[in-house]
Design a protein around this motif. Structure first.
Motif, PDB file in Angstrom:
ATOM      1  N   ALA A  47       0.828  -1.205   0.000  1.00  0.00           N
ATOM      2  CA  ALA A  47       0.000   0.000   0.000  1.00  0.00           C
ATOM      3  C   ALA A  47       0.864   1.258   0.000  1.00  0.00           C
ATOM      4  O   ALA A  47       0.535   2.255  -0.658  1.00  0.00           O
ATOM      5  CB  ALA A  47      -0.933  -0.011   1.212  1.00  0.00           C
ATOM      6  N   TYR A  48       1.975   1.225   0.725  1.00  0.00           N
ATOM      7  CA  TYR A  48       2.886   2.377   0.744  1.00  0.00           C
ATOM      8  C   TYR A  48       3.519   2.596  -0.635  1.00  0.00           C
ATOM      9  O   TYR A  48       3.729   3.735  -1.059  1.00  0.00           O
ATOM     10  CB  TYR A  48       3.976   2.185   1.788  1.00  0.00           C
ATOM     11  N   TRP A  51       0.917   4.331  -2.650  1.00  0.00           N
ATOM     12  CA  TRP A  51       0.784   5.730  -2.220  1.00  0.00           C
ATOM     13  C   TRP A  51       1.923   6.579  -2.797  1.00  0.00           C
ATOM     14  O   TRP A  51       1.689   7.690  -3.290  1.00  0.00           O
ATOM     15  CB  TRP A  51       0.794   5.793  -0.692  1.00  0.00           C
ATOM     16  N   TRP A  64      -1.608   0.419  -8.395  1.00  0.00           N
ATOM     17  CA  TRP A  64      -2.258  -0.721  -7.733  1.00  0.00           C
ATOM     18  C   TRP A  64      -1.541  -2.014  -8.071  1.00  0.00           C
ATOM     19  O   TRP A  64      -1.308  -2.858  -7.201  1.00  0.00           O
ATOM     20  CB  TRP A  64      -3.716  -0.839  -8.165  1.00  0.00           C
ATOM     21  N   ALA A  67       1.636  -2.360  -6.199  1.00  0.00           N
ATOM     22  CA  ALA A  67       1.400  -2.690  -4.792  1.00  0.00           C
ATOM     23  C   ALA A  67       1.217  -4.191  -4.619  1.00  0.00           C
ATOM     24  O   ALA A  67       1.818  -4.813  -3.731  1.00  0.00           O
ATOM     25  CB  ALA A  67       0.170  -1.944  -4.286  1.00  0.00           C
ATOM     26  N   SER A  71       3.839  -6.937  -2.770  1.00  0.00           N
ATOM     27  CA  SER A  71       3.439  -7.847  -1.696  1.00  0.00           C
ATOM     28  C   SER A  71       3.689  -9.299  -2.086  1.00  0.00           C
ATOM     29  O   SER A  71       4.134 -10.111  -1.258  1.00  0.00           O
ATOM     30  CB  SER A  71       1.957  -7.636  -1.354  1.00  0.00           C
ATOM     31  N   LEU A 120      -4.953   6.258   1.674  1.00  0.00           N
ATOM     32  CA  LEU A 120      -4.799   5.968   0.259  1.00  0.00           C
ATOM     33  C   LEU A 120      -6.133   6.211  -0.440  1.00  0.00           C
ATOM     34  O   LEU A 120      -7.137   5.567  -0.120  1.00  0.00           O
ATOM     35  CB  LEU A 120      -4.357   4.517   0.073  1.00  0.00           C
ATOM     36  N   GLY A 207      -4.266  -4.878   1.681  1.00  0.00           N
ATOM     37  CA  GLY A 207      -3.534  -3.684   2.103  1.00  0.00           C
ATOM     38  C   GLY A 207      -4.065  -2.436   1.428  1.00  0.00           C
ATOM     39  O   GLY A 207      -4.238  -1.390   2.073  1.00  0.00           O
ATOM     40  N   LEU A 208      -4.336  -2.510   0.136  1.00  0.00           N
ATOM     41  CA  LEU A 208      -4.889  -1.364  -0.594  1.00  0.00           C
ATOM     42  C   LEU A 208      -6.249  -0.958  -0.039  1.00  0.00           C
ATOM     43  O   LEU A 208      -6.520   0.220   0.190  1.00  0.00           O
ATOM     44  CB  LEU A 208      -5.021  -1.715  -2.074  1.00  0.00           C
ATOM     45  N   ALA A 211      -5.983   0.419   3.610  1.00  0.00           N
ATOM     46  CA  ALA A 211      -5.349   1.743   3.622  1.00  0.00           C
ATOM     47  C   ALA A 211      -6.338   2.823   3.211  1.00  0.00           C
ATOM     48  O   ALA A 211      -6.160   3.999   3.531  1.00  0.00           O
ATOM     49  CB  ALA A 211      -4.139   1.756   2.691  1.00  0.00           C
ATOM     50  N   ASN A 212      -7.387   2.425   2.525  1.00  0.00           N
ATOM     51  CA  ASN A 212      -8.429   3.362   2.124  1.00  0.00           C
ATOM     52  C   ASN A 212      -9.567   3.417   3.147  1.00  0.00           C
ATOM     53  O   ASN A 212      -9.974   4.486   3.585  1.00  0.00           O
ATOM     54  CB  ASN A 212      -8.982   2.970   0.754  1.00  0.00           C
ATOM     55  N   LEU A 216      -3.704   4.434   6.236  1.00  0.00           N
ATOM     56  CA  LEU A 216      -2.415   3.864   5.850  1.00  0.00           C
ATOM     57  C   LEU A 216      -1.408   4.133   6.957  1.00  0.00           C
ATOM     58  O   LEU A 216      -0.885   5.234   7.094  1.00  0.00           O
ATOM     59  CB  LEU A 216      -1.943   4.474   4.526  1.00  0.00           C
TER      60      LEU A 216
END
Length: 289
Positions: A47-48, A51, A64, A67, A71, A120, A207-208, A211-212, A216
């Protein structure tokens, strides 16, 4: 009852991400026997990455994808480089080792990106599904609807993988008896690699979304493996439909906790309490069996 509907709808989106995370844990556990406590940290670093790319005006689809790939690669690195060295150790030690890996990942993430909470932004935030239940107007954001859709689709996809493919057959064989499977000619490391990559993909997607929906922050996302763990325990670390149902239920209960007088400020503890209850229940059931 109608007063609680908005909280239920809100909890469905978060619960769907818990469900996705739980499925990612179960898939890996069924193949390797490892409970991956680094799941949240692996998703957080993805996710970072997204971002950072969005802040640099990279295309959203590319951010995306990067990300999820990040991972997957991080999960693959652990599965290929570290996990095999612990393959003959006690399952508890193998699981605790992932917790150590999670601490390393969180430490790097906070060193590189800092500890400041961020959010995010996803393009699905712009729209929502509005509908009426009884006399109550309900609004479900596209992001939460996406989480629910992915939970069902990815559960179905993993179910088909495990039941209809040769790789899935090998995963189920490893879950039953790793040593016997190796004697029968199954490439244990190769099958484990597929499981770690698949788990990493789930971590990246979750994670995405988290984070939304939440925020995040590496430490927060790392500890959100706890409700996923509770969902996996509800599924007895085996059943995908039960895991999905458990994850969604946890999300709804967490949202409904806001309505309990005096408990609203402690609602984030709800998944942890459920996880504790599920562990006690699981251990009791195992002993009786």
């Amino acid at each position: 009852m109608e007063d609680y509907l908005p909280f239920v709808i809100s909890g469905l989106g978060l619960g769907a991400v818990y469900a996705l995370s739980g499925v990612g844990l179960v898939v890996l556990y069924r193949s390797s026997g490892v409970l991956n406590f680094a799941f949240g940290a692996i998703g957080a670093i993805g996710a970072y990455v997204a971002w950072s790319m969005l802040e640099a005006d990279w295309p959203q689809a590319l951010a995306w994808s990067a990300a999820i790939v990040t991972s997957m690669l991080l999960s693959l690195a652990y599965g290929r480089l570290l996990a095999p060295r612990l393959s003959h150790r006690d399952p508890t030690i193998r699981s605790i080792a992932t917790l150590g890996f999670a601490l390393v990942v969180v430490g790097f993430t906070e060193w590189y990106w800092g500890e400041q909470p961020r959010r995010l932004v996803l393009p699905t935030d712009a729209g929502a599904i509005d509908f009426v239940l009884g006399e109550v107007e309900v609004r479900l954001t596209h992001t939460r609807a996406l989480g629910l859709t992915l939970a069902v689709l990815m559960m179905g996809g993993v179910g088909l993988l495990l039941s209809k493919t040769r790789v899935g057959l090998k995963m189920r064989a490893l879950a039953n008896d790793r040593d016997l499977s190796a004697l029968l000619g199954i490439r244990v490391l190769g099958v484990d690699t597929v499981a770690w990559v698949l788990s990493g993909a789930f971590a990246g997607v979750c994670g995405l979304l988290l984070a939304n929906i939440v925020r995040l922050q590496a430490t927060l996302l790392t500890f959100l493996v706890i409700p996923a763990f509770a969902a996996a325990i509800i599924g007895r670390l085996h059943s995908l439909p039960a895991t999905v149902a458990g994850g969604i239920a946890i999300g709804v209960l967490e949202a409904l906790a806001i309505t309990v007088p005096g408990f609203a400020s402690f609602r984030t503890a709800t998944p942890f309490l459920i996880a504790l209850a599920m562990i006690v229940f699981y251990r009791t059931g195992t002993r009786q069996a």
